[in-house]
Design a protein around this motif. Structure first.
Motif, PDB file in Angstrom:
ATOM      1  N   MET A   1     -10.764 -11.631  13.620  1.00 19.39           N
ATOM      2  CA  MET A   1      -9.475 -10.950  13.667  1.00 19.39           C
ATOM      3  C   MET A   1      -8.379 -11.978  13.930  1.00 19.39           C
ATOM      4  N   THR A   2      -7.373 -11.974  13.088  1.00 18.26           N
ATOM      5  CA  THR A   2      -6.287 -12.932  13.249  1.00 18.26           C
ATOM      6  C   THR A   2      -5.427 -12.557  14.443  1.00 18.26           C
ATOM      7  N   GLN A   3      -4.546 -13.498  14.835  1.00 16.88           N
ATOM      8  CA  GLN A   3      -3.656 -13.226  15.964  1.00 16.88           C
ATOM      9  C   GLN A   3      -2.836 -11.979  15.720  1.00 16.88           C
ATOM     10  N   HIS A   4      -2.342 -11.804  14.479  1.00 15.14           N
ATOM     11  CA  HIS A   4      -1.478 -10.648  14.219  1.00 15.14           C
ATOM     12  C   HIS A   4      -2.272  -9.362  14.165  1.00 15.14           C
ATOM     13  N   ARG A   5      -3.544  -9.422  13.761  1.00 12.04           N
ATOM     14  CA  ARG A   5      -4.352  -8.216  13.839  1.00 12.04           C
ATOM     15  C   ARG A   5      -4.610  -7.863  15.292  1.00 12.04           C
ATOM     16  N   ARG A   6      -4.871  -8.860  16.140  1.00 12.50           N
ATOM     17  CA  ARG A   6      -5.052  -8.593  17.562  1.00 12.50           C
ATOM     18  C   ARG A   6      -3.785  -7.991  18.146  1.00 12.50           C
ATOM     19  N   ARG A   7      -2.622  -8.539  17.704  1.00  9.51           N
ATOM     20  CA  ARG A   7      -1.355  -8.011  18.205  1.00  9.51           C
ATOM     21  C   ARG A   7      -1.206  -6.549  17.818  1.00  9.51           C
ATOM     22  N   ALA A   8      -1.565  -6.201  16.570  1.00  6.96           N
ATOM     23  CA  ALA A   8      -1.462  -4.814  16.121  1.00  6.96           C
ATOM     24  C   ALA A   8      -2.404  -3.917  16.906  1.00  6.96           C
ATOM     25  N   ALA A   9      -3.641  -4.397  17.161  1.00  2.00           N
ATOM     26  CA  ALA A   9      -4.594  -3.589  17.913  1.00  2.00           C
ATOM     27  C   ALA A   9      -4.108  -3.367  19.335  1.00  2.00           C
ATOM     28  N   ARG A  10      -3.534  -4.393  19.951  1.00  2.00           N
ATOM     29  CA  ARG A  10      -3.033  -4.261  21.308  1.00  2.00           C
ATOM     30  C   ARG A  10      -1.858  -3.297  21.345  1.00  2.00           C
ATOM     31  N   LEU A  11      -1.029  -3.342  20.302  1.00  2.00           N
ATOM     32  CA  LEU A  11       0.110  -2.422  20.234  1.00  2.00           C
ATOM     33  C   LEU A  11      -0.381  -0.985  20.261  1.00  2.00           C
ATOM     34  N   LEU A  12      -1.431  -0.690  19.502  1.00  2.10           N
ATOM     35  CA  LEU A  12      -1.946   0.665  19.467  1.00  2.10           C
ATOM     36  C   LEU A  12      -2.597   1.040  20.787  1.00  2.10           C
ATOM     37  N   ALA A  13      -3.339   0.108  21.375  1.00  2.00           N
ATOM     38  CA  ALA A  13      -4.117   0.434  22.558  1.00  2.00           C
ATOM     39  C   ALA A  13      -3.248   0.656  23.781  1.00  2.00           C
ATOM     40  N   THR A  14      -2.028   0.105  23.785  1.00  2.00           N
ATOM     41  CA  THR A  14      -1.218   0.171  24.990  1.00  2.00           C
ATOM     42  C   THR A  14       0.064   0.955  24.825  1.00  2.00           C
ATOM     43  N   GLY A 145     -10.865  -0.058  18.703  1.00  2.00           N
ATOM     44  CA  GLY A 145     -12.048  -0.122  17.862  1.00  2.00           C
ATOM     45  C   GLY A 145     -12.476   1.195  17.247  1.00  2.00           C
ATOM     46  N   THR A 146     -11.830   2.294  17.631  1.00  2.00           N
ATOM     47  CA  THR A 146     -12.161   3.601  17.054  1.00  2.00           C
ATOM     48  C   THR A 146     -11.226   3.898  15.896  1.00  2.00           C
ATOM     49  N   GLN A 147     -11.808   4.315  14.774  1.00  2.00           N
ATOM     50  CA  GLN A 147     -11.016   4.600  13.587  1.00  2.00           C
ATOM     51  C   GLN A 147     -10.444   6.013  13.678  1.00  2.00           C
ATOM     52  N   PHE A 148      -9.121   6.120  13.658  1.00  2.00           N
ATOM     53  CA  PHE A 148      -8.463   7.426  13.692  1.00  2.00           C
ATOM     54  C   PHE A 148      -7.700   7.734  12.403  1.00  2.00           C
ATOM     55  N   GLY A 149      -7.664   6.810  11.473  1.00  2.00           N
ATOM     56  CA  GLY A 149      -6.979   7.045  10.212  1.00  2.00           C
ATOM     57  C   GLY A 149      -7.519   6.097   9.160  1.00  2.00           C
ATOM     58  N   LEU A 150      -7.360   6.474   7.903  1.00  2.00           N
ATOM     59  CA  LEU A 150      -7.776   5.629   6.790  1.00  2.00           C
ATOM     60  C   LEU A 150      -6.559   5.296   5.938  1.00  2.00           C
ATOM     61  N   PRO A 151      -6.388   4.029   5.565  1.00  2.00           N
ATOM     62  CA  PRO A 151      -5.213   3.656   4.776  1.00  2.00           C
ATOM     63  C   PRO A 151      -5.258   4.300   3.398  1.00  2.00           C
ATOM     64  N   GLU A 152      -4.165   4.952   3.031  1.00  2.00           N
ATOM     65  CA  GLU A 152      -4.092   5.613   1.721  1.00  2.00           C
ATOM     66  C   GLU A 152      -3.703   4.642   0.622  1.00  2.00           C
ATOM     67  N   SER A 153      -2.796   3.744   0.956  1.00  2.00           N
ATOM     68  CA  SER A 153      -2.255   2.818  -0.037  1.00  2.00           C
ATOM     69  C   SER A 153      -1.491   1.770   0.745  1.00  2.00           C
ATOM     70  N   PHE A 154      -0.920   0.808   0.035  1.00  2.00           N
ATOM     71  CA  PHE A 154      -0.094  -0.153   0.741  1.00  2.00           C
ATOM     72  C   PHE A 154       0.932  -0.751  -0.208  1.00  2.00           C
ATOM     73  N   SER A 155       1.978  -1.282   0.405  1.00  2.00           N
ATOM     74  CA  SER A 155       2.914  -2.162  -0.288  1.00  2.00           C
ATOM     75  C   SER A 155       3.343  -3.193   0.734  1.00  2.00           C
ATOM     76  N   ASN A 156       3.858  -4.304   0.295  1.00  2.00           N
ATOM     77  CA  ASN A 156       4.242  -5.347   1.248  1.00  2.00           C
ATOM     78  C   ASN A 156       5.414  -6.158   0.717  1.00  2.00           C
ATOM     79  N   VAL A 157       5.863  -7.092   1.531  1.00  2.00           N
ATOM     80  CA  VAL A 157       7.015  -7.924   1.196  1.00  2.00           C
ATOM     81  C   VAL A 157       6.535  -9.328   0.876  1.00  2.00           C
TER      82      VAL A 157
END
Length: 424
Positions: A1-14, A145-157
């Motif tokens: 898991m990259t630093q930014h993925r860890r950051r995203a996970a921490r954002l959700l957890a807290t 670590g618990t999945q509560f949603g599934l990505p439907e699609s994505f777009s990015n910059v």
């Protein structure tokens, strides 16, 4: 898991749990607790409801194609679709959840996912085929670590660039190895204000700031989310990166920057060398009369790309959770969904198997469509709080003050940090 993925996970957890307020609007969802339709009722047909906003305004028939394919593959399940305009959707959803009449499966954007995942409204999804999804997209919708949603699609910059302007100026085009320093040097070389040509365009806004903050190793909020922390040395440098472009390599507000479609018109007229914007612009740029391409956005100390993804979630109160999860998985990872999205151009499927995306990668322009997927290797998700709109407006307002020279960058960020902390 990259630093930014860890950051995203921490954002959700807290994240703080946000209470859902009831409103006067009614939603009209089909009941999800009819015992004649519940699972385990013999040969009875199971009917589930799916509530969404993203198909509104032109993609209703495209969604119906996936529903038809799902029902053909799952003859015991019927999907009733409810579609609402985005502007009304979250009011309707709040009312439905408060009244216990929400759909079995419903759609959320990332910011609202944080709220609903943490207040107990969503069912955990078990047995998901994780290998089917891009890891960074799947992880965005996990809590501890618990999945509560599934990505439907994505777009990015990504970073768009006018290849003809680069060639004419003798400047090497962007690569995946570029940093802010490389982008700045190219922007200066390509800016000719006398000729009305600008080297770069990156909006001075909340949505760009949280991203460049991450590209510079900074954090928007502290770990327990009680204080904003972006007026740090990393944040000041990131804000300076945005603000210093205005009037040097990028038009100012007085020049028209920030007005509707100004950046689009500047790029399509051949007067802009580089442009930070989303892949949704591929279609509008298909017929311009110059060569253009894309690259992964440069970072400073690290890479970080903004990703936008909606998610399919299952209500914790659904009486048909097995059928509901089956629909959520089909909607987000089936071959029928992939084919529909590639055929219609309705955002990109979140699947990990890039061989399925070969038709998309073969389309031109741009030639370097692989950069779209390379950008997903290091994503940053927006900070999400209860007062989301107020937070976004505060940051944009203060950065605008700095860009106009009415405040220093440090003064603007310090003020913004104090104001955002007050919201927490």
């Amino acid at each position: 898991m990259t630093q930014h993925r860890r950051r995203a996970a921490r954002l959700l957890a807290t994240s703080a749990v946000v209470a859902l307020a009831a409103t006067a609007c009614s939603q009209g969802s089909a009941s999800n607790d009819d015992p004649t339709e519940a699972e385990g009722s013999g040969d009875a047909q199971t009917t589930i409801t799916y509530m969404n906003f993203s198909s509104n305004g032109g993609n209703e028939e495209n969604l119906a194609l996936v529903v038809d394919a799902f029902e053909a593959d799952n003859p015991g399940i019927t999907v009733d679709v409810e579609t609402f305009p985005y502007d009304d959707y979250f009011t309707v959803l709040q009312t439905a959840v408060a009244g216990g009449t929400e759909a079995d499966v419903f759609e959320l954007n990332y910011e609202n996912f944080v709220t609903y995942a943490l207040n107990g409204s969503l069912a955990p999804l078990e047995g998901v085929d994780e290998a089917a999804y891009k890891p960074s997209l799947l992880e965005a919708f996990q809590v501890d670590g618990t999945q509560f949603g599934l990505p439907e699609s994505f777009s990015n910059v990504v970073l768009f660039y006018n290849a003809d302007l680069f060639e004419a100026a003798g400047v090497e085009p962007p690569t995946a190895d570029w940093t802010w320093e490389d982008e700045s040097a190219a922007a200066q070389a390509l800016t000719d204000t006398a000729a009305g040509t600008w080297g770069d365009y990156q909006p001075i806004s909340f949505h760009e700031f949280y991203k460049v903050l991450a590209q510079n190793g900074g954090e928007f909020l502290n770990e327990d989310r009680t204080e904003a922390t972006f007026a740090s040395p990393e944040g000041i440098e990131a804000a300076q990166w945005l603000v210093e472009k205005s009037g040097t390599v990028m038009p100012t507000t007085a020049d028209g920057a920030g007005t509707p479609d100004f950046d689009t018109n500047l790029f399509t007229s051949g007067q802009l060398a580089m442009w930070h914007t989303g892949i949704w612009m591929f279609g509008p740029l298909a017929d311009v009369d110059f060569a253009w391409d894309i690259a992964v956005e440069p970072g400073n100390t690290e890479n970080a790309s903004a990703m936008f993804s909606n998610t399919a979630v299952v209500s914790a109160r659904s009486a048909n959770t097995e059928a509901a999860q089956a629909w959520a998985e089909y909607l987000t990872s089936s071959d029928a969904m992939v084919q529909m999205r590639l055929d219609t151009g309705w955002e990109l499927p979140p699947v990990a198997d890039e061989s399925l995306l070969a038709p998309y990668l073969e389309q031109t322009p741009p030639t370097n469509r692989q950069a779209v997927f390379d950008s997903l290797d290091a994503i940053v998700l927006p900070p999400a709080i209860e007062s989301q709109t107020e937070m976004q407006d505060i940051v944009t307002e203060e950065l605008t003050e700095a860009a106009a020279g009415r405040k220093t960058v440090e003064e603007a960020l310090t003020s913004a940090q104090e104001r955002v902390t007050a919201l927490l």
